[in-house]
Every structure is written in C-alpha cells, then in structure tokens.
Design an enzyme around this catalytic site. Sequence first.
Site, mmCIF file in Angstrom:
data_model
loop_
_atom_site.group_PDB
_atom_site.id
_atom_site.type_symbol
_atom_site.label_atom_id
_atom_site.label_comp_id
_atom_site.label_asym_id
_atom_site.label_seq_id
_atom_site.Cartn_x
_atom_site.Cartn_y
_atom_site.Cartn_z
ATOM 1 N N CYS A 86 0.836 -1.197 0.000
ATOM 2 C CA CYS A 86 0.000 0.000 0.000
ATOM 3 C C CYS A 86 0.877 1.257 0.000
ATOM 4 O O CYS A 86 1.533 1.541 -0.982
ATOM 5 C CB CYS A 86 -0.980 -0.039 1.175
ATOM 6 S SG CYS A 86 -2.382 1.087 0.991
ATOM 7 N N HIS A 195 -3.690 -5.627 1.067
ATOM 8 C CA HIS A 195 -3.040 -5.977 2.334
ATOM 9 C C HIS A 195 -3.145 -7.473 2.655
ATOM 10 O O HIS A 195 -4.011 -7.889 3.430
ATOM 11 C CB HIS A 195 -3.679 -5.181 3.473
ATOM 12 C CG HIS A 195 -3.402 -3.726 3.439
ATOM 13 N ND1 HIS A 195 -2.307 -3.157 4.038
ATOM 14 C CD2 HIS A 195 -4.078 -2.704 2.869
ATOM 15 C CE1 HIS A 195 -2.320 -1.843 3.857
ATOM 16 N NE2 HIS A 195 -3.389 -1.542 3.141
ATOM 17 N N GLU A 197 -1.322 -9.062 4.624
ATOM 18 C CA GLU A 197 -1.009 -9.251 6.050
ATOM 19 C C GLU A 197 -2.243 -9.229 6.931
ATOM 20 O O GLU A 197 -2.187 -9.648 8.100
ATOM 21 C CB GLU A 197 -0.005 -8.188 6.522
ATOM 22 C CG GLU A 197 -0.565 -6.787 6.731
ATOM 23 C CD GLU A 197 -0.628 -5.944 5.481
ATOM 24 O OE1 GLU A 197 -0.830 -4.719 5.606
ATOM 25 O OE2 GLU A 197 -0.492 -6.499 4.372
#
Length: 222
Positions: A86, A195, A197
């Site tokens: 990002c 994302h 994660e």
Amino acid sequence: MKAAVVVFPGTNRERDMAIALRRVTGERARMVWHHETDLTGLDLVVLPGGFSHGDYLRCGAMAARSPVMGAIRAFAARGGHVLGVCNGFQILTEAGMLPGALLRNASLRFLSQDCQLRVERTDTPYTSHYQRGAVFRAPMAHGDGNYFADDATLDRLEGEGLVAFRYHGENLNGSARAIAGIYSPNLRVLGLMPHPEDLVDPLMGGTDGLPLFEGMVEAIAA
C-alpha cells in the site's frame, strides 16, 4: 529469518505486518524508525501501509527521501528482499525502486473493502505457495492505488514477467492493465496495493494472505 518493518510518521499498519511476520517466523520483527540507517543482519525489510508524513505532496514522496531509504536502496542492491504494501508500494515507486506511479483512484473515493487478486507467476520468493492463476482475497484500503505507467513500461513489465498480481473481476481503482503488484527485475523487491497481512489467521476472517508470507520465509531461509 530477520525482518524489519520501517515506520514513518503516519504509518499505521506496522503492527499488522509485525503480526503476519511473527506468525510465520516465530520471531518479533524489528521496528526501524525512518531516520535509522543501520540494516545490518536483516534478510527482509518491509515498508508497510499508512499515510507517511500525512500523504502531503504525493503519497510516499516525502518518505522516499527519508534517511532510511538510502540504506534500503543499498540493501536491495546487495540482493536483500524488500516488500512494500500500500503506502509502501507508493514509497517504492517514489524512490525509483519500482517503475510507475500510484494515482488517485478512478472513482476519486477512498476504497476500504475486499478485492480479489490473481497470481501471475509462482517462481518468486513471494508466490511459491500459490498456484499460477490462483485467485485469493485481500483487503484494500487506499485513496491512491490506481497504478499508472506509460505503455513502454507496461509492455516491459509484461514482457519480463514482472507483474506480480492483477485485480480479478472488478478493477476497483482503475489500475492500468488491472495491475495490483509488481516486482523488481531480480524478483526480490515486491510492491503491491492490497493488504495480504490482514488475512493470515482464521481469527482475522481468513488465511488468504498466509501463503505469501510462508513462501517468502521459505525462500529467504533457503
């Protein structure tokens, strides 16, 4: 594997990234303030999401000129692995470590929702635990995720196999050729907008992003 997460004023995803890294390494990631330049002993440096320096000027433009970025360029030049997610992707393009730029979303609206990503190749340190063409879910949270590059650059990325992920289905931010992430020529630097994660544990709502981190650790530790 020794990993570090870089923190700028305005970064807000460093803990999310640290959780994902600890999930696959069992070790706590080192937090590196943007004025630090000592990356000794590291295998991976991560530029996480957020709004570095408040996203004043262009997103990532001020962070790209922080002292730590000189050290990260040198780290990458030595063959180190660098992951930018990002705002981290924005910083990598502003720093000239990856080509292109991230523009305002085509809708001119901030997007905070899940998207679908398609894996373009699996012979990289980040995608070996996926199958080519696999589609997985990843959260997106950005206002400037519209990837842009001139046609010659886009053709080169395509021709050299440097497109990492594409948006599958609706191209929500309008990125050129639906590109969601790209690699450096040596495949060790990866920038992507969504994302992964945030989906590494069932308690988060899924594990779609876990293979990226598992493959990364396996490749770096090899």
